[in-house]
Design a protein around this motif. Structure first.
Motif, PDB file in Angstrom:
ATOM      1  N   UNK A 199      -1.052   0.673  -9.017  1.00  0.00           N
ATOM      2  CA  UNK A 199      -0.771  -0.695  -8.576  1.00  0.00           C
ATOM      3  C   UNK A 199       0.160  -1.395  -9.556  1.00  0.00           C
ATOM      4  N   UNK A 200       0.040  -1.062 -10.831  1.00  0.00           N
ATOM      5  CA  UNK A 200       0.886  -1.684 -11.842  1.00  0.00           C
ATOM      6  C   UNK A 200       2.344  -1.250 -11.696  1.00  0.00           C
ATOM      7  N   UNK A 201       2.578  -0.148 -10.983  1.00  0.00           N
ATOM      8  CA  UNK A 201       3.941   0.327 -10.713  1.00  0.00           C
ATOM      9  C   UNK A 201       4.397  -0.090  -9.318  1.00  0.00           C
ATOM     10  N   UNK A 202       3.578   0.193  -8.301  1.00  0.00           N
ATOM     11  CA  UNK A 202       3.957   0.004  -6.906  1.00  0.00           C
ATOM     12  C   UNK A 202       3.557  -1.349  -6.345  1.00  0.00           C
ATOM     13  N   UNK A 203       2.667  -2.067  -7.038  1.00  0.00           N
ATOM     14  CA  UNK A 203       2.101  -3.246  -6.426  1.00  0.00           C
ATOM     15  C   UNK A 203       1.290  -2.843  -5.209  1.00  0.00           C
ATOM     16  N   UNK A 204       1.164  -3.751  -4.260  1.00  0.00           N
ATOM     17  CA  UNK A 204       0.394  -3.449  -3.053  1.00  0.00           C
ATOM     18  C   UNK A 204       1.269  -3.147  -1.860  1.00  0.00           C
ATOM     19  N   UNK A 205       2.441  -2.552  -2.099  1.00  0.00           N
ATOM     20  CA  UNK A 205       3.366  -2.249  -0.999  1.00  0.00           C
ATOM     21  C   UNK A 205       2.924  -0.952  -0.322  1.00  0.00           C
ATOM     22  N   UNK A 206       2.428  -1.028   0.913  1.00  0.00           N
ATOM     23  CA  UNK A 206       1.858   0.160   1.564  1.00  0.00           C
ATOM     24  C   UNK A 206       2.817   1.342   1.643  1.00  0.00           C
ATOM     25  N   UNK A 207       4.092   1.081   1.902  1.00  0.00           N
ATOM     26  CA  UNK A 207       5.038   2.185   2.040  1.00  0.00           C
ATOM     27  C   UNK A 207       5.120   3.003   0.754  1.00  0.00           C
ATOM     28  N   UNK A 208       5.162   2.332  -0.386  1.00  0.00           N
ATOM     29  CA  UNK A 208       5.226   3.071  -1.653  1.00  0.00           C
ATOM     30  C   UNK A 208       4.012   3.983  -1.806  1.00  0.00           C
TER      31      UNK A 208
END
Length: 479
Positions: A199-208
């Protein structure tokens, strides 16, 4: 499989049963799952759907629109759609030929359809105001990643579409809990600490998150996706901002300035540091970035509105500026970086931003979900004093999250990323109490001040935890 989004899905599906026609706008940052939500909610059944093409002139957009109508079954059309008047006229004719029942019309990437001087927006207004809203069988759904365009042209339209929307859905990134559900649904085994690290890299972006594959560690996947030249996210930064803004350069300049200062900058500091013009253009840029969820603006308690601070909070962008930003490393860079002092310094800052995205969960753990609150950050930079002809500058203080409660308490939240239980030392306890005292003196608040520790693995109880009122840990952020 659609994870979460229960309220948003209900709004879309309830429109099918409503007595009157519905106009619904869905907006949010790139890759957050807008199109997927709409398709899943209607089980991929649309009377008509069309997706705008990026950086395409009106002539080609109209040709593609005509082709879409033909593919949906409309015959006897003009050989060329010369303008959007003709295009929407043919769309009305197509809808009128359909059998009775609700008809779902879905226009995706709407901002891309609005080519310069195309007249698209005025014809969209005419389609809804002059025709579709007068019927009872239309569910008109529009969507777009260019959030600033969606907000200004559709959500806050001051012309023909003013207050015409039936519903607006601002699709937000996933929480930690929803990321966990997505991984479970895809059969990918991850601990909560690993999900936090992702999460610290991608955040909450579902596609990632959907790009992660089974059988590899999170560290390996970050290397594969971001640092390998053929990775799906190798050029994500440039694509991200180009998809949101027609002229991304001034936005990136503001973002790059904010990336240099984790606690954020005031408007005046941005102007001075970046040599920016203090005008409406800067206001528009800041508003657009906030609408897109890349920055947050917050008021400092005891300060005026003009002292509002703007802080970069998008996880992927923060990661980009920390580890990429023009520097391309080898494909095993992240595996070599993990565990280094620089890595743990970054973890500490990134964990603070995760907590800022999960203030609702922190409030739930504190038992104040039903209490009226405001969330702030606070910083104090004392002015220089003259003492015996020597310039002395006191050390500044800052708090990244404080919760100002309606029940007479201010929670001063201290966030710590740590391997294992976090131990408060004598010196750290003194620093916490100093911050509490300075905060009270500077703000002159009459409320009780509670120190709250938010840690990854919990707090080790010892002689120095007596002043800690509450302890929130990583598991609490998953609820």
């Amino acid at each position: 499989m659609l994870i979460g989004r229960d309220n948003e899905k209900r709004i879309l599906q309830d429109a099918l049963a409503d007595e009157y026609s519905q106009f619904i706008a869905v907006y949010g940052r790139r890759r957050v799952g807008k199109t997927f939500l709409i398709r899943e909610s209607y089980d991929y059944h649309f009377t008509f759907q069309f997706t705008g093409a990026a950086k395409t002139p009106a002539r080609k957009q109209l040709a593609r629109f005509r082709m879409a109508l033909k593919e949906h079954g409309l015959q006897d059309m003009p050989s060329v759609f010369s303008n959007w008047i003709v295009a929407f006229s043919e769309l009305r004719r197509f809808i009128s030929l359909q059998p009775k029942g609700k008809k779902v019309i879905f226009l995706d990437e709407l901002p891309w359809m609005d080519a310069p001087r195309s007249g698209f927006l005025s014809e969209l207004e005419s389609f809804w105001n002059g025709w579709a809203s007068a019927r009872k069988d239309i569910v008109f759904v529009v969507c777009g990643s260019a959030t600033s365009w969606m907000v200004k042209k559709i959500i806050k339209n001051k012309g023909g579409l003013h207050n015409r929307l039936t519903h607006r859905i601002a699709l937000k990134p996933f929480s930690l809990r929803l990321c966990e559900e997505l991984m479970q649904a895809r059969g990918i085994e991850m601990t909560r600490k690993q999900i936090l690290n992702g999460y610290m890299v991608f955040g909450g972006v579902p596609y990632y998150w959907s790009l992660l594959q089974k059988g590899a560690s999170l560290t390996q996947e970050i290397d594969r996706l971001i640092f390998s030249k053929d990775g799906d996210m190798y050029d994500e930064f440039s694509m991200l901002y180009a998809s949101l803004f027609k002229k991304p350069e001034p936005y990136i300049k503001v973002i790059s300035l904010l990336a240099e200062k984790k606690e954020g900058m005031t408007r005046l500091e941005l102007i001075e540091k970046g040599k920016l013009e203090d005008n409406g253009v800067l206001t528009e840029i800041l508003n657009d970035l906030e609408w897109c969820g890349f920055i947050r603006g917050y008021s400092v308690i005891g300060k005026q509105v003009k002292d509002e601070i703007f802080q970069l909070i998008d996880h992927y962008t923060l990661f980009y500026y920390e580890y990429i930003n023009g520097k391309r490393h080898g494909k095993n860079f992240w595996q070599a970086t993990e565990g280094t002092p620089r890595y743990y310094n970054w973890c500490g800052r990134a964990f603070e931003h995760v907590c800022l995205w999960h203030t609702d969960q922190i409030k739930q753990k504190l038992g104040i979900s039903g209490v009226l609150t405001e969330e702030y950050a606070w910083r104090y930079a004392p002015k220089k004093k003259q003492d015996d002809n020597k310039s002395i500058k006191e050390k500044g203080k800052q708090v990244d999250l404080l919760i100002d409660r309606g029940d007479g308490i201010i929670d001063l939240c201290e966030m710590k990323y740590h391997e294992g239980k976090f131990t408060i030392s004598e010196s750290y306890q003194k620093d916490l109490n100093d911050r509490k005292d300075v905060f009270r003196q500077v703000t002159k608040t009459q409320k009780s001040i509670h120190i709250v520790m938010v840690t990854t693995d919990g707090l080790l109880s010892n002689a120095y935890t007596k002043d800690i009122q509450n302890d929130v840990c990583l598991n609490d952020l998953f609820y």
